[in-house]
Design a protein around this motif. Structure first.
Motif, PDB file in Angstrom:
ATOM      1  N   SER A 163       3.638  11.764  36.113  1.00 53.61           N
ATOM      2  CA  SER A 163       2.672  11.101  35.233  1.00 53.61           C
ATOM      3  C   SER A 163       2.448   9.654  35.660  1.00 53.61           C
ATOM      4  CB  SER A 163       3.134  11.168  33.779  1.00 53.61           C
ATOM      5  OG  SER A 163       4.341  10.444  33.586  1.00 53.61           O
ATOM      6  N   LEU A 164       3.519   8.956  36.058  1.00 55.41           N
ATOM      7  CA  LEU A 164       3.366   7.586  36.549  1.00 55.41           C
ATOM      8  C   LEU A 164       2.563   7.558  37.846  1.00 55.41           C
ATOM      9  CD1 LEU A 164       6.896   6.059  35.865  1.00 55.41           C
ATOM     10  CD2 LEU A 164       4.724   5.146  35.031  1.00 55.41           C
ATOM     11  N   ALA A 206       2.575   2.376  31.245  1.00 55.05           N
ATOM     12  CA  ALA A 206       3.445   2.330  32.424  1.00 55.05           C
ATOM     13  C   ALA A 206       4.852   1.820  32.129  1.00 55.05           C
ATOM     14  CB  ALA A 206       2.795   1.480  33.509  1.00 55.05           C
ATOM     15  N   LEU A 207       4.971   0.685  31.451  1.00 55.62           N
ATOM     16  CA  LEU A 207       6.293   0.069  31.270  1.00 55.62           C
ATOM     17  C   LEU A 207       7.280   0.951  30.518  1.00 55.62           C
ATOM     18  CD1 LEU A 207       8.105  -2.367  31.746  1.00 55.62           C
ATOM     19  CD2 LEU A 207       7.192  -3.384  29.648  1.00 55.62           C
ATOM     20  N   PRO A 208       6.916   1.571  29.393  1.00 56.62           N
ATOM     21  CA  PRO A 208       7.896   2.426  28.703  1.00 56.62           C
ATOM     22  C   PRO A 208       8.410   3.558  29.578  1.00 56.62           C
ATOM     23  CG  PRO A 208       6.052   1.948  27.261  1.00 56.62           C
ATOM     24  CD  PRO A 208       5.662   1.463  28.624  1.00 56.62           C
ATOM     25  N   ARG A 209       7.556   4.094  30.447  1.00 48.14           N
ATOM     26  CA  ARG A 209       7.978   5.188  31.326  1.00 48.14           C
ATOM     27  C   ARG A 209       8.835   4.676  32.470  1.00 48.14           C
ATOM     28  NH1 ARG A 209       3.664   6.470  28.589  1.00 48.14           N
ATOM     29  NH2 ARG A 209       3.170   8.655  28.095  1.00 48.14           N
ATOM     30  N   LEU A 210       8.504   3.495  33.001  1.00 47.09           N
ATOM     31  CA  LEU A 210       9.347   2.904  34.042  1.00 47.09           C
ATOM     32  C   LEU A 210      10.734   2.583  33.485  1.00 47.09           C
ATOM     33  CD1 LEU A 210       6.830   0.477  35.809  1.00 47.09           C
ATOM     34  CD2 LEU A 210       7.914   2.495  36.815  1.00 47.09           C
ATOM     35  N   ALA A 223      -8.041   5.991  33.119  1.00 48.90           N
ATOM     36  CA  ALA A 223      -6.761   6.222  33.797  1.00 48.90           C
ATOM     37  C   ALA A 223      -5.620   6.316  32.789  1.00 48.90           C
ATOM     38  CB  ALA A 223      -6.493   5.093  34.795  1.00 48.90           C
ATOM     39  N   THR A 224      -5.621   5.435  31.801  1.00 47.43           N
ATOM     40  CA  THR A 224      -4.529   5.381  30.825  1.00 47.43           C
ATOM     41  C   THR A 224      -4.539   6.586  29.899  1.00 47.43           C
ATOM     42  OG1 THR A 224      -4.623   2.966  30.858  1.00 47.43           O
ATOM     43  CG2 THR A 224      -3.446   3.997  29.033  1.00 47.43           C
ATOM     44  N   PHE A 225      -5.631   6.764  29.190  1.00 51.96           N
ATOM     45  CA  PHE A 225      -5.682   7.820  28.185  1.00 51.96           C
ATOM     46  C   PHE A 225      -5.823   9.199  28.825  1.00 51.96           C
ATOM     47  CE2 PHE A 225      -6.629   4.099  25.637  1.00 51.96           C
ATOM     48  CZ  PHE A 225      -5.929   4.360  24.474  1.00 51.96           C
ATOM     49  N   GLY A 226      -6.483   9.263  29.970  1.00 52.33           N
ATOM     50  CA  GLY A 226      -6.588  10.537  30.675  1.00 52.33           C
ATOM     51  C   GLY A 226      -5.237  11.026  31.148  1.00 52.33           C
ATOM     52  N   THR A 227      -4.458  10.127  31.748  1.00 52.94           N
ATOM     53  CA  THR A 227      -3.121  10.510  32.209  1.00 52.94           C
ATOM     54  C   THR A 227      -2.220  10.853  31.031  1.00 52.94           C
ATOM     55  OG1 THR A 227      -3.360   9.035  34.111  1.00 52.94           O
ATOM     56  CG2 THR A 227      -1.144   9.840  33.610  1.00 52.94           C
ATOM     57  N   ALA A 259      -5.448   4.286  38.117  1.00 56.39           N
ATOM     58  CA  ALA A 259      -5.603   2.891  37.703  1.00 56.39           C
ATOM     59  C   ALA A 259      -6.070   2.016  38.855  1.00 56.39           C
ATOM     60  CB  ALA A 259      -4.294   2.352  37.142  1.00 56.39           C
ATOM     61  N   PHE A 260      -5.728   2.385  40.076  1.00 58.22           N
ATOM     62  CA  PHE A 260      -6.219   1.665  41.242  1.00 58.22           C
ATOM     63  C   PHE A 260      -7.581   2.203  41.679  1.00 58.22           C
ATOM     64  CE2 PHE A 260      -2.115  -0.173  41.444  1.00 58.22           C
ATOM     65  CZ  PHE A 260      -2.139  -1.225  42.339  1.00 58.22           C
TER      66      PHE A 260
END
Length: 297
Positions: free
Chosen positions: A8-9, A142-146, A52-56, A16-17
């Motif tokens: 997912s990340l 991203a941060l919570p998953r990292l 990118a955010t909500f789709g992923t 996102a890029f």
């Protein structure tokens, strides 16, 4: 639906890029005579990053992941000290940089007369903008998953490098902020900002609402004070001040959590497959319930 946190990340960072860079790429191509048009640059944020955010999130975690994102965006019940920190930390750091510059003989003139109404209007717009776009992406998703895989400090550093490099195409867009300053310095500032934002995010129970306020206060401060665009010397003084502030946070809060307490469960993602569900300040795992230190910290 993707079960892997890594997958997912990976998908998120690719999208996102890719999507914003396509948007910015049309402006670069038009400036070089390759295209006769360009996609409005703001769509890189409003559409590219949001998709990118909500789709992923939808593909990787379904309604649970989408709910997690939306709840972080409206997570307002945090200790008032974190609102104060989000609002005043960056003006204080900019003031320190300007003061150091003055002591060292750096010439600085405040760029324009600023009214309270003008500051408030800019801040409120930026707050909404970053709430919907960048902070929901970088801190909300991203941060919570990292932080499920890495210590908070390592996650903040990695995300800071990624976040900084994400802006790279803007160096080639003449009217952009990034085209006016040394990009390596901007990258260092992004890493320092990532540590500071992660600190505020983790201490506010993973609140994108508060993180967006900090990002808005940062951009408003930099924009109105011109602390990064009033000469090379002041630029580098400010970057160094940011790095020192990030180092102090790292040392005082600790790289493991970048938070005052050990329990930062609400700042980590607790989606499907993790064995962790988060509701307010309560953590439930494997059928047992343990209260976190406080619902408001």
């Amino acid at each position: 639906m993707m079960k892997s946190n890594r997958a997912s990340l990976g998908l998120f960072f690719v999208l996102a890029f890719l999507l914003p860079w396509i948007v910015w790429g049309t402006t670069i191509a038009q400036n070089r005579g390759i295209l006769s048009f360009h996609i409005p640059q703001s769509l890189a944020f409003w559409v590219g990053l949001t998709v990118a955010t909500f789709g992923t999130a939808a593909l990787s975690g379904g309604t649970d992941a989408l709910k997690d994102l939306l709840l972080r965006m409206v997570r307002v019940a945090v200790h008032p000290v974190w609102y104060i920190a989000a609002l005043l930390l960056m003006p204080a750091l900019a003031g320190i940089a300007i003061a150091v510059g003055a002591v060292s003989g750096t010439t600085y003139e405040f760029p324009a007369r600023v009214t309270i109404g003008g500051v408030a209007g800019t801040l409120l717009f930026q707050w909404f903008f970053f709430l919907v776009t960048e902070e929901t992406a970088w801190r909300g998703f991203a941060l919570p998953r990292l932080q499920k895989r890495l210590s908070a400090g390592s996650a903040a550093l990695l995300l800071g490098v990624i976040w900084g490099l994400w802006h790279l195409p803007l160096v080639f867009v003449a009217e952009s902020f990034q085209s006016q300053i040394p990009f390596f310095g901007f990258l260092l500032a992004a890493v320092a900002m990532s540590v500071l934002t992660s600190f505020i995010f983790n201490n506010s129970r993973g609140s994108v609402f508060v993180a967006a306020l900090f990002h808005a206060a940062t951009d408003t401060t930099i924009g109105l004070s011109a602390v990064m665009t009033s000469g090379t010397t002041l630029f580098w003084i400010f970057v160094i001040v940011l790095l020192v502030a990030a180092l102090l946070v790292w040392l005082v809060a600790g790289a493991k959590t970048l938070a005052r307490g050990r329990d930062i469960a609400a700042a980590r993602y607790g989606g499907a497959g993790s064995g962790l569900r988060l509701t307010g300040g309560t953590r439930t795992t494997a059928g047992s319930t343990a209260s976190s230190s406080s619902a408001m910290r």
